[in-house]
Structures are given as structure tokens and as C-alpha cells.
Design a protein around this motif. Structure first.
Motif, PDB file in Angstrom:
ATOM      1  N   MET A 128      -1.880  -9.987   6.297  1.00  0.00           N
ATOM      2  CA  MET A 128      -1.520  -8.752   5.638  1.00  0.00           C
ATOM      3  C   MET A 128      -1.320  -8.990   4.135  1.00  0.00           C
ATOM      4  SD  MET A 128      -0.308  -5.558   6.045  1.00  0.00           S
ATOM      5  CE  MET A 128       0.786  -4.456   5.239  1.00  0.00           C
ATOM      6  N   ARG A 129      -0.609 -10.070   3.816  1.00  0.00           N
ATOM      7  CA  ARG A 129      -0.318 -10.360   2.420  1.00  0.00           C
ATOM      8  C   ARG A 129      -1.611 -10.567   1.616  1.00  0.00           C
ATOM      9  NH1 ARG A 129       3.795 -15.044   0.397  1.00  0.00           N
ATOM     10  NH2 ARG A 129       4.072 -14.204  -1.671  1.00  0.00           N
ATOM     11  N   ARG A 130      -2.538 -11.316   2.188  1.00  0.00           N
ATOM     12  CA  ARG A 130      -3.800 -11.567   1.501  1.00  0.00           C
ATOM     13  C   ARG A 130      -4.585 -10.282   1.282  1.00  0.00           C
ATOM     14  NH1 ARG A 130      -5.374 -16.792   5.069  1.00  0.00           N
ATOM     15  NH2 ARG A 130      -3.904 -18.210   4.100  1.00  0.00           N
ATOM     16  N   THR A 131      -4.554  -9.408   2.251  1.00  0.00           N
ATOM     17  CA  THR A 131      -5.281  -8.147   2.147  1.00  0.00           C
ATOM     18  C   THR A 131      -4.718  -7.280   1.037  1.00  0.00           C
ATOM     19  OG1 THR A 131      -5.748  -8.230   4.507  1.00  0.00           O
ATOM     20  CG2 THR A 131      -6.005  -6.101   3.422  1.00  0.00           C
ATOM     21  N   VAL A 132      -3.404  -7.149   0.990  1.00  0.00           N
ATOM     22  CA  VAL A 132      -2.776  -6.294  -0.023  1.00  0.00           C
ATOM     23  C   VAL A 132      -2.975  -6.873  -1.417  1.00  0.00           C
ATOM     24  CG1 VAL A 132      -0.574  -5.382  -0.846  1.00  0.00           C
ATOM     25  CG2 VAL A 132      -1.117  -5.313   1.577  1.00  0.00           C
ATOM     26  N   LEU A 133      -2.791  -8.183  -1.573  1.00  0.00           N
ATOM     27  CA  LEU A 133      -2.982  -8.788  -2.884  1.00  0.00           C
ATOM     28  C   LEU A 133      -4.451  -8.751  -3.307  1.00  0.00           C
ATOM     29  CD1 LEU A 133      -0.494 -11.766  -2.746  1.00  0.00           C
ATOM     30  CD2 LEU A 133      -0.259  -9.615  -3.971  1.00  0.00           C
ATOM     31  N   GLY A 134      -5.362  -8.889  -2.356  1.00  0.00           N
ATOM     32  CA  GLY A 134      -6.786  -8.737  -2.663  1.00  0.00           C
ATOM     33  C   GLY A 134      -7.111  -7.329  -3.123  1.00  0.00           C
ATOM     34  N   PHE A 135      -6.500  -6.351  -2.476  1.00  0.00           N
ATOM     35  CA  PHE A 135      -6.692  -4.954  -2.882  1.00  0.00           C
ATOM     36  C   PHE A 135      -6.155  -4.722  -4.288  1.00  0.00           C
ATOM     37  CE2 PHE A 135      -4.678  -0.740  -3.219  1.00  0.00           C
ATOM     38  CZ  PHE A 135      -5.819   0.042  -3.207  1.00  0.00           C
ATOM     39  N   ALA A 136      -4.966  -5.246  -4.575  1.00  0.00           N
ATOM     40  CA  ALA A 136      -4.366  -5.064  -5.895  1.00  0.00           C
ATOM     41  C   ALA A 136      -5.215  -5.730  -6.971  1.00  0.00           C
ATOM     42  CB  ALA A 136      -2.950  -5.636  -5.909  1.00  0.00           C
TER      43      ALA A 136
END
Length: 99
Positions: free
Chosen positions: A1-9
Motif C-alpha cells: 500500500m505504501r509503495r502504491t501511494v508514494l508512487g502515485f504521489a
């Protein structure tokens, strides 16, 4: 989840890739980073400052959300680990050797 959100940002702030591949179809699509670029190019400084400020607020909101989610997940994991059986607390008898 963390990787996905930071990738999106990270992708939200990406400029060159969006400009080259995604582009800006007039009247159909508008990406925030390209809109900021357009405002600077046409000397609309007030609008460019507002967009830049919104991007900074969004970035801080994403980081704050991830920090809260990490603390919440760590607290939930700590509660669950309290009831787990680890190798050091498992009762051992002298009759059963540890392999």
C-alpha cells in the motif's frame, strides 16, 4: 500500500513524462503540472502560485496520511504479536530435543 501511494504521489509531480507521452489535449485533458507550466508561460503568476501551493498541500497530505497509516498498522501489528507464540516462549521439555 505504501509503495502504491508514494508512487502515485511521485507521478502527480512528474512533468516531462506527462508532457511527452500524456500530452495536453486542448479542451479534453489538463494535467496539474502542465497547467502550472501554462500559467508560468503566459505570466499568470497568481494562478501559478495557487496551483503550486495546492500541489504542496497535496504532497503534505499524502505524506501525513502515510505516516498515520504506518502508525496505525504498527499499533495493530503490536496488538496481534502479543498473542503469537514465538520460538523463545514455547514450552520445551527435556524429552524433546530442539532440531
Amino acid at each position: 500500500m505504501r509503495r502504491t501511494v508514494l508512487g502515485f504521489a511521485h507521478t502527480v509531480g512528474e512533468f516531462g513524462l506527462v508532457l511527452m507521452i500524456g500530452g495536453n489535449i486542448p479542451g479534453r485533458t489538463k494535467v496539474l503540472s502542465v497547467a502550472l507550466f501554462d500559467c508560468v508561460e503566459t505570466s499568470r503568476w497568481r494562478e501559478a502560485s495557487m496551483l503550486a501551493g495546492l500541489m504542496v498541500i497535496f504532497a503534505f497530505a499524502v505524506i501525513l496520511t502515510m505516516a498515520i497509516a504506518d502508525k496505525w498498522a504498527a499499533r495493530g501489528a503490536a496488538c496481534c504479536c502479543r498473542y503469537s507464540i514465538s520460538a523463545t516462549t514455547w514450552p520445551r521439555s527435556s524429552a524433546s530435543p530442539i532440531i
